[in-house]
Design a protein around this motif. Structure first.
Motif, PDB file in Angstrom:
ATOM      1  N   LYS A 146      26.469   6.528  45.223  1.00  0.00           N
ATOM      2  CA  LYS A 146      25.334   5.742  45.797  1.00  0.00           C
ATOM      3  C   LYS A 146      24.889   4.515  45.001  1.00  0.00           C
ATOM      4  O   LYS A 146      24.595   3.654  45.750  1.00  0.00           O
ATOM      5  CB  LYS A 146      24.057   6.714  45.435  1.00  0.00           C
ATOM      6  CG  LYS A 146      24.208   8.201  46.220  1.00  0.00           C
ATOM      7  CD  LYS A 146      22.851   8.819  45.616  1.00  0.00           C
ATOM      8  CE  LYS A 146      22.580   9.178  44.275  1.00  0.00           C
ATOM      9  NZ  LYS A 146      23.460  10.367  43.773  1.00  0.00           N
ATOM     10  N   ARG A 198      23.236   7.141  29.700  1.00  0.00           N
ATOM     11  CA  ARG A 198      24.343   7.749  30.453  1.00  0.00           C
ATOM     12  C   ARG A 198      25.485   8.571  29.512  1.00  0.00           C
ATOM     13  O   ARG A 198      26.448   8.375  29.700  1.00  0.00           O
ATOM     14  CB  ARG A 198      25.290   6.236  30.881  1.00  0.00           C
ATOM     15  CG  ARG A 198      24.762   5.308  31.592  1.00  0.00           C
ATOM     16  CD  ARG A 198      24.576   5.472  33.099  1.00  0.00           C
ATOM     17  NE  ARG A 198      23.376   5.078  33.678  1.00  0.00           N
ATOM     18  CZ  ARG A 198      22.715   5.629  34.866  1.00  0.00           C
ATOM     19  NH1 ARG A 198      23.368   6.583  35.456  1.00  0.00           N
ATOM     20  NH2 ARG A 198      21.946   4.962  35.214  1.00  0.00           N
ATOM     21  N   GLY A 227      18.545   8.047  44.981  1.00  0.00           N
ATOM     22  CA  GLY A 227      18.206   9.189  44.177  1.00  0.00           C
ATOM     23  C   GLY A 227      18.439  10.492  44.954  1.00  0.00           C
ATOM     24  O   GLY A 227      19.581  10.537  45.186  1.00  0.00           O
ATOM     25  N   ARG A 228      17.492  11.286  44.777  1.00  0.00           N
ATOM     26  CA  ARG A 228      17.811  12.685  45.334  1.00  0.00           C
ATOM     27  C   ARG A 228      16.718  12.993  46.439  1.00  0.00           C
ATOM     28  O   ARG A 228      16.917  13.997  47.403  1.00  0.00           O
ATOM     29  CB  ARG A 228      17.709  13.752  44.373  1.00  0.00           C
ATOM     30  CG  ARG A 228      18.609  13.416  43.200  1.00  0.00           C
ATOM     31  CD  ARG A 228      20.128  13.790  43.479  1.00  0.00           C
ATOM     32  NE  ARG A 228      21.032  13.829  42.462  1.00  0.00           N
ATOM     33  CZ  ARG A 228      21.473  12.776  41.878  1.00  0.00           C
ATOM     34  NH1 ARG A 228      20.864  11.706  42.013  1.00  0.00           N
ATOM     35  NH2 ARG A 228      22.370  12.983  40.964  1.00  0.00           N
ATOM     36  N   ASP A 229      15.568  12.325  46.205  1.00  0.00           N
ATOM     37  CA  ASP A 229      14.376  12.808  47.320  1.00  0.00           C
ATOM     38  C   ASP A 229      13.787  11.498  47.841  1.00  0.00           C
ATOM     39  O   ASP A 229      12.631  11.626  48.288  1.00  0.00           O
ATOM     40  CB  ASP A 229      13.330  13.953  46.654  1.00  0.00           C
ATOM     41  CG  ASP A 229      12.941  12.835  45.325  1.00  0.00           C
ATOM     42  OD1 ASP A 229      13.295  11.734  45.035  1.00  0.00           O
ATOM     43  OD2 ASP A 229      11.555  13.097  45.052  1.00  0.00           O
ATOM     44  N   ASP A 251      20.370  20.330  41.491  1.00  0.00           N
ATOM     45  CA  ASP A 251      19.476  19.407  42.133  1.00  0.00           C
ATOM     46  C   ASP A 251      19.336  20.076  43.478  1.00  0.00           C
ATOM     47  O   ASP A 251      18.306  19.918  44.264  1.00  0.00           O
ATOM     48  CB  ASP A 251      20.053  18.044  42.345  1.00  0.00           C
ATOM     49  CG  ASP A 251      20.413  17.585  40.874  1.00  0.00           C
ATOM     50  OD1 ASP A 251      19.802  17.819  40.183  1.00  0.00           O
ATOM     51  OD2 ASP A 251      21.299  16.364  40.845  1.00  0.00           O
ATOM     52  N   SER A 301      13.985  17.230  36.064  1.00  0.00           N
ATOM     53  CA  SER A 301      13.589  16.694  37.387  1.00  0.00           C
ATOM     54  C   SER A 301      12.935  17.884  38.171  1.00  0.00           C
ATOM     55  O   SER A 301      12.758  17.844  39.311  1.00  0.00           O
ATOM     56  CB  SER A 301      14.673  16.026  37.956  1.00  0.00           C
ATOM     57  OG  SER A 301      15.550  16.949  38.430  1.00  0.00           O
ATOM     58  N   THR A 319      16.517   5.279  40.690  1.00  0.00           N
ATOM     59  CA  THR A 319      15.569   6.340  40.515  1.00  0.00           C
ATOM     60  C   THR A 319      16.079   7.300  39.375  1.00  0.00           C
ATOM     61  O   THR A 319      15.184   8.013  38.609  1.00  0.00           O
ATOM     62  CB  THR A 319      14.912   6.940  41.702  1.00  0.00           C
ATOM     63  OG1 THR A 319      15.589   7.718  42.266  1.00  0.00           O
ATOM     64  CG2 THR A 319      14.041   5.949  42.432  1.00  0.00           C
ATOM     65  N   GLY A 320      17.327   7.617  39.487  1.00  0.00           N
ATOM     66  CA  GLY A 320      17.861   8.596  38.493  1.00  0.00           C
ATOM     67  C   GLY A 320      17.731   8.110  37.155  1.00  0.00           C
ATOM     68  O   GLY A 320      17.491   8.902  36.208  1.00  0.00           O
ATOM     69  N   ALA A 321      17.823   6.762  36.911  1.00  0.00           N
ATOM     70  CA  ALA A 321      17.459   6.231  35.540  1.00  0.00           C
ATOM     71  C   ALA A 321      16.056   6.575  34.999  1.00  0.00           C
ATOM     72  O   ALA A 321      15.869   6.850  33.657  1.00  0.00           O
ATOM     73  CB  ALA A 321      17.820   4.571  35.463  1.00  0.00           C
ATOM     74  N   TYR A 351      14.331   9.559  35.751  1.00  0.00           N
ATOM     75  CA  TYR A 351      14.489  10.803  35.301  1.00  0.00           C
ATOM     76  C   TYR A 351      15.335  10.982  33.933  1.00  0.00           C
ATOM     77  O   TYR A 351      14.919  11.770  33.001  1.00  0.00           O
ATOM     78  CB  TYR A 351      15.078  11.711  36.279  1.00  0.00           C
ATOM     79  CG  TYR A 351      14.191  11.863  37.474  1.00  0.00           C
ATOM     80  CD1 TYR A 351      13.287  12.898  37.421  1.00  0.00           C
ATOM     81  CD2 TYR A 351      14.207  11.142  38.585  1.00  0.00           C
ATOM     82  CE1 TYR A 351      12.362  13.235  38.542  1.00  0.00           C
ATOM     83  CE2 TYR A 351      13.431  11.165  39.643  1.00  0.00           C
ATOM     84  CZ  TYR A 351      12.416  12.262  39.639  1.00  0.00           C
ATOM     85  OH  TYR A 351      11.526  12.635  40.545  1.00  0.00           O
ATOM     86  N   ARG A 352      16.439  10.232  33.678  1.00  0.00           N
ATOM     87  CA  ARG A 352      17.092   9.877  32.557  1.00  0.00           C
ATOM     88  C   ARG A 352      16.319   9.588  31.583  1.00  0.00           C
ATOM     89  O   ARG A 352      16.322  10.093  30.209  1.00  0.00           O
ATOM     90  CB  ARG A 352      18.328   9.090  33.056  1.00  0.00           C
ATOM     91  CG  ARG A 352      19.388   9.635  33.640  1.00  0.00           C
ATOM     92  CD  ARG A 352      20.498   8.723  33.937  1.00  0.00           C
ATOM     93  NE  ARG A 352      21.570   9.291  35.043  1.00  0.00           N
ATOM     94  CZ  ARG A 352      22.534   9.884  34.570  1.00  0.00           C
ATOM     95  NH1 ARG A 352      22.890   9.910  33.245  1.00  0.00           N
ATOM     96  NH2 ARG A 352      23.421  10.411  35.522  1.00  0.00           N
ATOM     97  N   ARG A 401      25.463  20.581  38.368  1.00  0.00           N
ATOM     98  CA  ARG A 401      24.607  19.547  38.561  1.00  0.00           C
ATOM     99  C   ARG A 401      24.024  19.592  40.228  1.00  0.00           C
ATOM    100  O   ARG A 401      22.824  19.655  40.639  1.00  0.00           O
ATOM    101  CB  ARG A 401      24.856  18.023  38.234  1.00  0.00           C
ATOM    102  CG  ARG A 401      23.595  17.230  37.862  1.00  0.00           C
ATOM    103  CD  ARG A 401      23.641  16.586  36.708  1.00  0.00           C
ATOM    104  NE  ARG A 401      24.680  15.435  36.786  1.00  0.00           N
ATOM    105  CZ  ARG A 401      24.443  14.272  37.196  1.00  0.00           C
ATOM    106  NH1 ARG A 401      23.206  13.685  37.670  1.00  0.00           N
ATOM    107  NH2 ARG A 401      25.348  13.150  36.979  1.00  0.00           N
TER     108      ARG A 401
HETATM  109  O1   DC Z   1      21.307   9.592  39.810  1.00  0.00           O
HETATM  110  P1   DC Z   1      21.388  10.270  38.525  1.00  0.00           P
HETATM  111  O2   DC Z   1      22.778  11.061  38.314  1.00  0.00           O
HETATM  112  O3   DC Z   1      21.395   9.080  37.498  1.00  0.00           O
HETATM  113  O4   DC Z   1      20.237  11.321  38.407  1.00  0.00           O
HETATM  114  C1   DC Z   1      20.167  12.068  37.293  1.00  0.00           C
HETATM  115  C2   DC Z   1      19.437  13.282  37.622  1.00  0.00           C
HETATM  116  O5   DC Z   1      17.956  13.089  38.055  1.00  0.00           O
HETATM  117  C3   DC Z   1      19.704  14.173  38.946  1.00  0.00           C
HETATM  118  O6   DC Z   1      20.712  14.960  38.467  1.00  0.00           O
HETATM  119  C4   DC Z   1      18.461  14.680  39.190  1.00  0.00           C
HETATM  120  C5   DC Z   1      17.391  13.792  38.920  1.00  0.00           C
HETATM  121  N1   DC Z   1      16.939  12.851  40.015  1.00  0.00           N
HETATM  122  C6   DC Z   1      15.843  13.403  41.205  1.00  0.00           C
HETATM  123  O7   DC Z   1      15.785  14.668  40.790  1.00  0.00           O
HETATM  124  N2   DC Z   1      15.388  12.525  42.004  1.00  0.00           N
HETATM  125  C7   DC Z   1      15.864  11.477  42.130  1.00  0.00           C
HETATM  126  N3   DC Z   1      15.332  10.647  43.117  1.00  0.00           N
HETATM  127  C8   DC Z   1      16.739  10.746  41.151  1.00  0.00           C
HETATM  128  C9   DC Z   1      17.268  11.819  40.249  1.00  0.00           C
END
Ligand code: DC
Length: 217
Positions: free
Chosen positions: A15, A89, A127-129, A182, A101, A33-35, A37-38, A178
């Motif tokens: 992605k 990371r 991201g995821r959502d 997720d 998350s 956006t994952g960054a 949450y990280r 994961r």
């Molecule tokens: O994309 P990533 O691997 O850096 O994301 C890390 C974690 O953050 C992923 O396992 C779930 C969460 N996440 C989320 O719930 N919603 C998002 N929009 C982005 C990431």
């Protein structure tokens, strides 16, 4: 809403590489956006807050300042003004981000920040959502995926190239865990909505996936 581009999908599907190329082709910013949450996972770790303590995480996300900043085009994450980009990371923080998350207050806070960005300017966000929750009104929604085995192979290759030790079975198990976390969490899980274009990159090159998205936008 400036018709931003949303790209969701499971861990390791490519992605971010694809999103960065789309952003540069269109000349607009990319928001990882994952960054975010990280960064919250890093904040929790530093304060000794468990990644599974929902009450403590709810409190934490109410008091901590999470900021996205761009330096020479690269996204940096700041927690209470301190740059934590270099800590995002690790495998521990990957798991931690997936765990924190799940907490509704964490998701709502970060989703609000992401929406603010999308209201201000047209961006590519992954991201995821993003397509199902953050910017569901945009017509440009994509779900980028690949088989877990292919994603583990790619991650393995990346680690070997960086001269790091890598074990295929451990990498595959982490990816599967994961994915499960997720996509099975109760609040705003990862899924591909009906109006979202699914792109399976198992047998596609990055260029082909980028082309498939650019031809739509
Ligand atoms: O994309 P990533 O691997 O850096 O994301 C890390 C974690 O953050 C992923 O396992 C779930 C969460 N996440 C989320 O719930 N919603 C998002 N929009 C982005 C990431």
């Amino acid at each position: 809403m400036k018709q931003s581009i949303g790209i969701d999908g499971p861990a390791g599907a490519g992605k971010s590489t694809i999103a960065k190329r789309i952003a540069s082709a269109l000349g607009i910013p990319y928001l990882d956006t994952g960054a975010m949450y990280r960064a919250v996972a890093v904040a929790a770790k530093r304060r000794g807050v468990s990644f599974t303590d929902e009450d403590a995480l709810t409190h934490l996300v109410g008091v901590v300042d999470v900021e996205v900043r761009y330096e020479n085009g690269a996204q940096h994450m700041l927690i209470d003004g301190e740059d934590v980009t270099g800590e995002l990371r690790t495998e521990e923080i990957s798991q931690g981000a997936s765990l924190v998350s799940r907490v509704p207050a964490v998701r709502d806070r970060l989703s609000d920040l992401q929406r603010e960005v999308a209201h201000r300017e047209r961006v590519v966000m992954d991201g995821r959502d993003i397509c199902t929750n953050v910017i569901p009104d945009t017509p440009y929604k994509f779900f980028v995926t690949a088989s877990a085995e292919e994603r583990a192979n790619r991650r393995m290759k990346q680690l070997v190239e960086q001269g790091q030790s890598a074990h295929y079975d451990t990498i595959l198990a982490d990816i599967i865990r994961r994915d499960k976390q997720d996509s099975e969490r109760a609040y705003k899980p990862l899924y591909c909505g009906d109006d979202t274009k699914k792109i399976d990159t198992t047998n596609l090159t990055i260029e082909e996936a980028v082309e498939a998205i650019l031809s739509e936008v």
